[in-house]
Design an enzyme around this catalytic site. Structure first.
Site, mmCIF file in Angstrom:
data_model
loop_
_atom_site.group_PDB
_atom_site.id
_atom_site.type_symbol
_atom_site.label_atom_id
_atom_site.label_comp_id
_atom_site.label_asym_id
_atom_site.label_seq_id
_atom_site.Cartn_x
_atom_site.Cartn_y
_atom_site.Cartn_z
ATOM 1 N N LYS A 22 50.920 47.710 41.993
ATOM 2 C CA LYS A 22 49.846 48.266 41.793
ATOM 3 C C LYS A 22 48.802 47.492 42.594
ATOM 4 O O LYS A 22 47.690 48.204 43.142
ATOM 5 C CB LYS A 22 49.491 48.189 40.218
ATOM 6 C CG LYS A 22 47.793 48.259 39.665
ATOM 7 C CD LYS A 22 47.841 48.016 38.386
ATOM 8 C CE LYS A 22 47.436 46.791 37.905
ATOM 9 N NZ LYS A 22 45.970 46.213 38.168
ATOM 10 N N ASN A 23 48.548 46.183 42.620
ATOM 11 C CA ASN A 23 47.316 45.400 43.072
ATOM 12 C C ASN A 23 47.594 45.437 44.914
ATOM 13 O O ASN A 23 46.601 45.074 45.340
ATOM 14 C CB ASN A 23 47.634 43.987 42.660
ATOM 15 C CG ASN A 23 46.980 43.684 41.342
ATOM 16 O OD1 ASN A 23 46.561 44.970 40.487
ATOM 17 N ND2 ASN A 23 47.028 42.665 40.647
ATOM 18 N N CYS A 115 40.102 45.127 32.563
ATOM 19 C CA CYS A 115 40.608 44.157 31.525
ATOM 20 C C CYS A 115 39.408 43.206 30.831
ATOM 21 O O CYS A 115 38.753 42.683 31.720
ATOM 22 C CB CYS A 115 41.630 43.233 32.113
ATOM 23 S SG CYS A 115 43.256 44.320 32.256
ATOM 24 N N ARG A 120 34.143 37.941 35.290
ATOM 25 C CA ARG A 120 34.592 38.515 36.583
ATOM 26 C C ARG A 120 33.587 38.944 37.171
ATOM 27 O O ARG A 120 33.239 40.241 37.305
ATOM 28 C CB ARG A 120 35.559 39.521 36.100
ATOM 29 C CG ARG A 120 36.929 38.873 35.564
ATOM 30 C CD ARG A 120 38.055 39.989 35.281
ATOM 31 N NE ARG A 120 38.819 39.947 36.391
ATOM 32 C CZ ARG A 120 39.779 41.003 36.431
ATOM 33 N NH1 ARG A 120 39.898 41.702 35.474
ATOM 34 N NH2 ARG A 120 40.658 41.033 37.519
ATOM 35 N N ASP A 303 48.370 36.287 36.484
ATOM 36 C CA ASP A 303 48.977 37.522 36.055
ATOM 37 C C ASP A 303 50.386 37.524 35.359
ATOM 38 O O ASP A 303 50.912 38.313 34.994
ATOM 39 C CB ASP A 303 48.979 38.724 37.202
ATOM 40 C CG ASP A 303 47.768 39.254 37.548
ATOM 41 O OD1 ASP A 303 46.651 38.953 36.547
ATOM 42 O OD2 ASP A 303 47.522 40.035 38.252
ATOM 43 N N ARG A 395 48.411 51.400 32.614
ATOM 44 C CA ARG A 395 47.577 51.016 33.769
ATOM 45 C C ARG A 395 48.330 50.149 34.800
ATOM 46 O O ARG A 395 47.936 50.452 36.030
ATOM 47 C CB ARG A 395 46.171 50.085 33.350
ATOM 48 C CG ARG A 395 45.277 50.763 32.510
ATOM 49 C CD ARG A 395 44.033 50.166 32.275
ATOM 50 N NE ARG A 395 43.569 49.306 33.693
ATOM 51 C CZ ARG A 395 43.179 47.941 33.597
ATOM 52 N NH1 ARG A 395 42.905 47.341 32.753
ATOM 53 N NH2 ARG A 395 43.035 47.783 34.898
#
Ligand code: UD1
Length: 416
Positions: A22-23, A115, A120, A303, A395
């Site tokens: 995903k990232n 999230c 952030r 993560d 997600r």
């Protein structure tokens, strides 16, 4: 809103195929804004964040369609406005800022959501783009950026930021002259983005190191590229084997990018190694707690913090988990305690004392990786657990319940 109902206590055994990352996929999709020709991307995972990104790209003027097991993207007339309805669900939307400024000199991007794991901010992204000639106003929660032509600059990040490094690489590949990024983040997903851009004609050196040099070019062509495998999904399934005392083979596992995770899991007692079939994870022995501190790559990834903490909950002894990247990333702790875990938080540190068994309970998922840790705890717990608000999982994990059920888990998705 769907929930998972998990019947725990079954050791997992069998093979799981790791999906595309995903990232890595998200910045590569946003990089399509920079290209003249169409691109074909393979190994893109089927996830809500990917659908949101494709929808956002569509609004920004990129057409897409699925073909030959990949997605083909073609740039049309670009529109600089990324609306709040889409951006609020996904922080990575801010990755359109650099490419839009590089390509059309304008960007109007709502401040990101995503999230709930801390403040952030995006100050490092904006500071770097300003050094390259952009100016910004903040109006009604939108970042409004403009520039003539971006130019190269010498940028030193205050901290290694993954999204910041990606945004500035994307801005710099079409800027005039050379950009030097110091204290850049070194995550493998950044390397994948840079490799993709190089395949389109970009001139980038040093990706994967903390100093990256980019020579701007006048145009980038399309290409065909396969996104790297998801190291966090692979790490999560390693923990799934560990927490159920099972044995899994992970196909397409990017083992070489999981050094810090594998070292800690081995120290806890898992056996992990390469076989002809893939990466074998054998957790049939005893487990003991370790100390873990999250750090930028190649350190232990934030993560994977929630998942390894779930594993420590049922390991022998005591261990300390320190979160040094995000200030609000212990939201899984209260939920794990509801399942019988013994955890005490003091500031950035959580002390975990292993218990013999977790007990099934209804728990609430709060962010993507916290949700994963609750599913893992549910797999190990005695009796039934309910994990509420699993939209976070959708997600970031492709068909997680199907993958786990295929190796012996009992997870039902229930509509609420
Ligand atoms: C990315 C990952 C996320 C992962 C995180 C850290 C994606 C889509 N997301 O998020 O899964 O948890 O890296 O590995 O790839 N910071 C600032 N100012 C900035 C930018 C960052 O202060 O302008 C701070 C953040 O608040 C955080 C730290 O820097 O404390 C690292 O954040 P960053 O690496 O930017 O994370 P993301 O790119 O958002």
């Amino acid at each position: 809103m769907d929930k998972f109902v998990i019947e725990g206590g079954r050791p997992l055994a069998g093979k799981i195929k790791i999906s595309g990352s995903k990232n890595a996929a998200l910045p590569i999709l946003f990089a399509s804004i920079l290209l003249d020709g169409p691109i074909q991307l393979n190994n893109i995972p089927e996830l809500c964040d990917i659908k949101t990104t494709l929808h956002l790209l569509d609004i920004l003027g990129i057409k897409y369609n699925y073909e030959n097991s990949g997605v083909i993207l073609t740039v049309g007339t670009l529109n600089p406005e990324a609306p709040y309805e889409l951006v609020r669900t996904m922080r990575a939307s801010v990755l359109c800022l650099g490419p839009l400024l590089a390509r059309i000199g304008r960007a109007n991007v709502a401040l990101p959501g995503g999230c709930a794991i801390g403040a952030r901010p995006v100050d490092q992204h904006l500071k770097a783009l300003e050094a390259m000639g952009a100016s910004f106003d903040l109006e009604d929660g939108n970042i409004i950026g403009k520039c003539d032509k971006l130019h190269g600059a010498h940028i030193h990040f205050d901290m290694p930021t993954v999204g910041g490094t990606e945004n500035i690489i994307m801005a710099a590949v079409l800027a005039d002259g050379e950009t030097i990024l110091e204290n850049a983040a070194r995550e493998p997903e950044i390397v994948d983005l840079a490799n993709f851009l190089v395949s389109c004609g970009a001139k980038i050196e040093g990706h994967g190191e903390s100093v990256i040099r980019i020579q701007g070019v006048t145009a980038l062509r399309g290409s065909r590229y396969s996104v790297m495998a998801d190291r966090i999904e692979a790490g999560t399934f390693m923990v799934a084997a560990g927490i159920t005392g099972g044995k899994l083979v992970l196909e397409n596992c990017p083992l070489e990018k999981l050094g810090a995770v594998v070292a800690k899991l081995k120290a806890m007692g898992l056996k992990i190694g390469k076989t002809d079939e893939g990466t074998e994870v054998d957790a049939t022995g005893n487990l003991s707690c370790v100390n873990v501190k999250t750090e930028p790559y190649p350190g232990f990834p934030t993560d994977m913090q929630a998942q390894i903490m779930a594993l420590m909950c049922i390991a022998d002894g005591e261990g300390e988990v320190e979160e040094s990247i995000f200030e609000n990333r212990f939201m899984h702790v209260q939920e794990l305690i509801r399942m019988g875990a013994q955890i005490r938080i003091a500031g950035k540190k959580a002390n975990v004392k292993g218990v013999r068994k977790l007990e099934g309970a209804p728990v609430m998922a709060s962010d993507l990786r916290a949700s994963a840790s609750l599913v893992l705890a549910g797999l190990a717990a005695r009796g039934e657990s309910e994990v509420l608000r699993i939209y976070h999982l959708d997600r970031g994990y492709e068909h997680i319940e199907n993958k786990l059920n295929a190796v012996g888990a009992c997870i039902k998705r229930v509509k609420q």
